[in-house]
Design a protein around this motif. Structure first.
Motif, PDB file in Angstrom:
ATOM      1  N   LEU A  16       0.841  -1.189   0.000  1.00  0.00           N
ATOM      2  CA  LEU A  16       0.000   0.000   0.000  1.00  0.00           C
ATOM      3  C   LEU A  16       0.881   1.246   0.000  1.00  0.00           C
ATOM      4  O   LEU A  16       0.655   2.196   0.749  1.00  0.00           O
ATOM      5  N   ASN A  17       1.868   1.231  -0.879  1.00  0.00           N
ATOM      6  CA  ASN A  17       2.854   2.312  -0.930  1.00  0.00           C
ATOM      7  C   ASN A  17       3.009   2.884  -2.337  1.00  0.00           C
ATOM      8  O   ASN A  17       4.067   3.400  -2.688  1.00  0.00           O
ATOM      9  N   THR A  18       1.944   2.828  -3.126  1.00  0.00           N
ATOM     10  CA  THR A  18       2.009   3.371  -4.478  1.00  0.00           C
ATOM     11  C   THR A  18       2.305   4.864  -4.468  1.00  0.00           C
ATOM     12  O   THR A  18       2.947   5.376  -5.396  1.00  0.00           O
ATOM     13  N   ALA A  19       1.856   5.576  -3.444  1.00  0.00           N
ATOM     14  CA  ALA A  19       2.118   7.014  -3.365  1.00  0.00           C
ATOM     15  C   ALA A  19       3.611   7.310  -3.253  1.00  0.00           C
ATOM     16  O   ALA A  19       4.041   8.445  -3.476  1.00  0.00           O
ATOM     17  N   SER A  20       4.412   6.291  -2.924  1.00  0.00           N
ATOM     18  CA  SER A  20       5.873   6.429  -2.935  1.00  0.00           C
ATOM     19  C   SER A  20       6.467   5.851  -4.209  1.00  0.00           C
ATOM     20  O   SER A  20       7.232   6.518  -4.910  1.00  0.00           O
ATOM     21  N   GLY A 273     -12.940   3.023  -3.244  1.00  0.00           N
ATOM     22  CA  GLY A 273     -13.795   2.123  -2.477  1.00  0.00           C
ATOM     23  C   GLY A 273     -13.039   1.430  -1.360  1.00  0.00           C
ATOM     24  O   GLY A 273     -13.539   1.324  -0.221  1.00  0.00           O
ATOM     25  N   LEU A 274     -11.841   0.950  -1.640  1.00  0.00           N
ATOM     26  CA  LEU A 274     -11.032   0.304  -0.606  1.00  0.00           C
ATOM     27  C   LEU A 274     -10.592   1.309   0.454  1.00  0.00           C
ATOM     28  O   LEU A 274     -10.636   1.020   1.662  1.00  0.00           O
ATOM     29  N   ALA A 275     -10.174   2.493   0.027  1.00  0.00           N
ATOM     30  CA  ALA A 275      -9.714   3.499   0.989  1.00  0.00           C
ATOM     31  C   ALA A 275     -10.830   3.944   1.908  1.00  0.00           C
ATOM     32  O   ALA A 275     -10.654   4.042   3.142  1.00  0.00           O
ATOM     33  N   ASP A 276     -11.998   4.230   1.335  1.00  0.00           N
ATOM     34  CA  ASP A 276     -13.117   4.667   2.174  1.00  0.00           C
ATOM     35  C   ASP A 276     -13.642   3.538   3.049  1.00  0.00           C
ATOM     36  O   ASP A 276     -14.143   3.783   4.162  1.00  0.00           O
ATOM     37  N   ALA A 277     -13.547   2.288   2.568  1.00  0.00           N
ATOM     38  CA  ALA A 277     -13.942   1.152   3.402  1.00  0.00           C
ATOM     39  C   ALA A 277     -13.042   1.042   4.627  1.00  0.00           C
ATOM     40  O   ALA A 277     -13.519   0.713   5.729  1.00  0.00           O
ATOM     41  N   LEU A 278     -11.755   1.315   4.459  1.00  0.00           N
ATOM     42  CA  LEU A 278     -10.845   1.310   5.603  1.00  0.00           C
ATOM     43  C   LEU A 278     -11.253   2.373   6.611  1.00  0.00           C
ATOM     44  O   LEU A 278     -11.322   2.108   7.826  1.00  0.00           O
ATOM     45  N   CYS A 310       3.740   0.658   3.660  1.00  0.00           N
ATOM     46  CA  CYS A 310       3.192   2.002   3.516  1.00  0.00           C
ATOM     47  C   CYS A 310       4.306   2.985   3.843  1.00  0.00           C
ATOM     48  O   CYS A 310       5.478   2.611   3.889  1.00  0.00           O
ATOM     49  N   ALA A 311       3.974   4.234   4.049  1.00  0.00           N
ATOM     50  CA  ALA A 311       4.989   5.248   4.325  1.00  0.00           C
ATOM     51  C   ALA A 311       4.518   6.132   5.470  1.00  0.00           C
ATOM     52  O   ALA A 311       3.315   6.299   5.683  1.00  0.00           O
ATOM     53  N   MET A 312       5.470   6.710   6.186  1.00  0.00           N
ATOM     54  CA  MET A 312       5.156   7.711   7.200  1.00  0.00           C
ATOM     55  C   MET A 312       5.404   9.081   6.590  1.00  0.00           C
ATOM     56  O   MET A 312       6.495   9.381   6.120  1.00  0.00           O
ATOM     57  N   LEU A 319      -1.335   5.273   3.563  1.00  0.00           N
ATOM     58  CA  LEU A 319      -1.653   4.047   2.844  1.00  0.00           C
ATOM     59  C   LEU A 319      -2.313   4.421   1.525  1.00  0.00           C
ATOM     60  O   LEU A 319      -3.223   5.251   1.492  1.00  0.00           O
ATOM     61  N   SER A 320      -1.865   3.822   0.436  1.00  0.00           N
ATOM     62  CA  SER A 320      -2.385   4.181  -0.883  1.00  0.00           C
ATOM     63  C   SER A 320      -2.830   2.918  -1.624  1.00  0.00           C
ATOM     64  O   SER A 320      -2.071   1.961  -1.749  1.00  0.00           O
TER      65      SER A 320
END
Length: 348
Positions: A16-20, A273-278, A310-312, A319-320
């Motif tokens: 879940l680190n696509t944003a990186s 959908g996955l992000a909002d479900a989290l 993920c990333a800090m 989480l992406s």
């Protein structure tokens, strides 16, 4: 190995680190590997890479909804933004978001010697405050937490707008032909190799865009502009291009046209959908972004122990969710955060 949207991804569970760093399709990875093999065998000549450069430019143009003639090819966001920062008039007033990624803000701040000023304001206030400035420079989705700017509000402001789509293009379908400039990097949501980036320039914004990195590949015909004066740049946005990072363009030539051919509304529905479900599982409101930022005591440790990649960023776990994310990833994150749930303080 996972299959999503008709392609295969050799991606680990709970990545879940696509944003990186985005994970390429196997097709993209194989194309780059084949190019490395040709390089190692001495089989290529520079003109071979003209077609990948062209295909990648077209892919970026299609993704943002502009003619390809508006698109320049570069290597990084900051390098392309510098063409704008160097071209704005002395004394230009620039508005950015608080906490904006510095590849967007630093090129303008570096022009302080010419009287260029940069003011930061909360993201939600940008459309309202834009008329008091000459230019707004902002990421469509913020790097730290995924918050999405009000694009309609910016468009209605009448102020010149520079948009960085590095954290949105590839999951957020948007037609951006109205924006004066649109810039984006290859290696996140576009699932290509670092070393590729693109800049769209609206013709009306060319007066504020300077080819500070003018080079042979920005020439009207690159293979006749390798030597000697006079300056003879391309008549369209290619005048702002850099000589290509070859392997990066090979990957982008596969990844970007493929993404542009997907149903991006379906991609957005999947990712968001996955992000909002989290967020719902954590008792937090939906945000409509593929990026979730979670703050709280023990969050980083809980996710690391569960093997969540993920990333800090800015003190929060970022989480992406992208094409290759699925319900099993969501379940693992929810389980990991159960012990920390009572200490989660915010999602933005």
């Amino acid at each position: 190995m996972r299959t999503a949207f008709g392609e295969k991804f050799d991606v680990p569970a709970c990545y879940l680190n696509t944003a990186s760093v985005g994970v390429p399709t196997t097709t993209t990875a194989n194309a780059v590997a084949a190019a490395v093999g040709r390089w190692a065998a001495g089989l290529d000549e520079p003109p071979v890479f003209d077609e990948p450069v062209r295909a990648a430019r077209q892919g970026f143009a299609d993704l943002i909804g502009v003619p390809v003639e508006r698109v320049a090819s570069g290597a990084s966001v900051s390098q392309l933004v510098a063409s704008i920062a160097a071209g704005v008039p002395d004394g230009t007033r620039v508005l950015v978001a608080e906490g904006e990624f510095t590849s967007v803000s630093f090129p303008f701040a570096a022009q302080a010697g010419r009287g260029v000023t940069v003011t930061a304001a909360p993201l939600a206030e940008l459309p309202h405050r834009a008329p008091d400035f000459d230019l707004v420079a902002v990421a469509v989705a913020q790097s730290a937490d995924g918050a999405v700017v009000d694009l309609d509000g910016l468009r209605a402001s009448g102020t010149r707008v520079l948009l960085d789509v590095s954290q949105s293009l590839g999951w957020l379908p948007t037609r951006l032909d109205w924006a004066d400039w649109v810039v984006g990097a290859a290696y996140k949501w576009l699932l290509a190799v670092r070393g590729g980036a693109w800049l769209s320039v609206r013709p009306e914004a060319a007066d504020w865009t300077l080819p500070v990195a003018a080079n042979w590949y920005a020439g009207d015909n690159p293979w006749t502009t390798v030597y000697d004066l006079p300056l003879r740049l391309a008549p369209d946005a290619r005048a702002y291009s850099l000589a290509p990072v070859w392997l990066a363009q090979v990957g982008a030539a596969v990844a970007l046209p493929w993404l542009a051919g997907l149903d991006l509304d379906a991609v957005r529905a999947h990712n968001v959908g996955l992000a909002d479900a989290l967020l719902a599982e954590l008792g937090l409101p939906p945000r409509g972004s593929a990026i979730v930022a979670i703050a709280g005591e023990g969050v980083e440790q809980a996710l690391a122990e569960a093997g969540v990649r993920c990333a800090m960023r800015a003190g929060k776990a970022r989480l992406s969710f992208h094409l290759y994310s699925d319900a099993s990833d969501l379940d693992r994150v929810v389980t990991a955060l159960t012990s920390a749930k009572g200490r989660i303080t915010e999602s933005i």
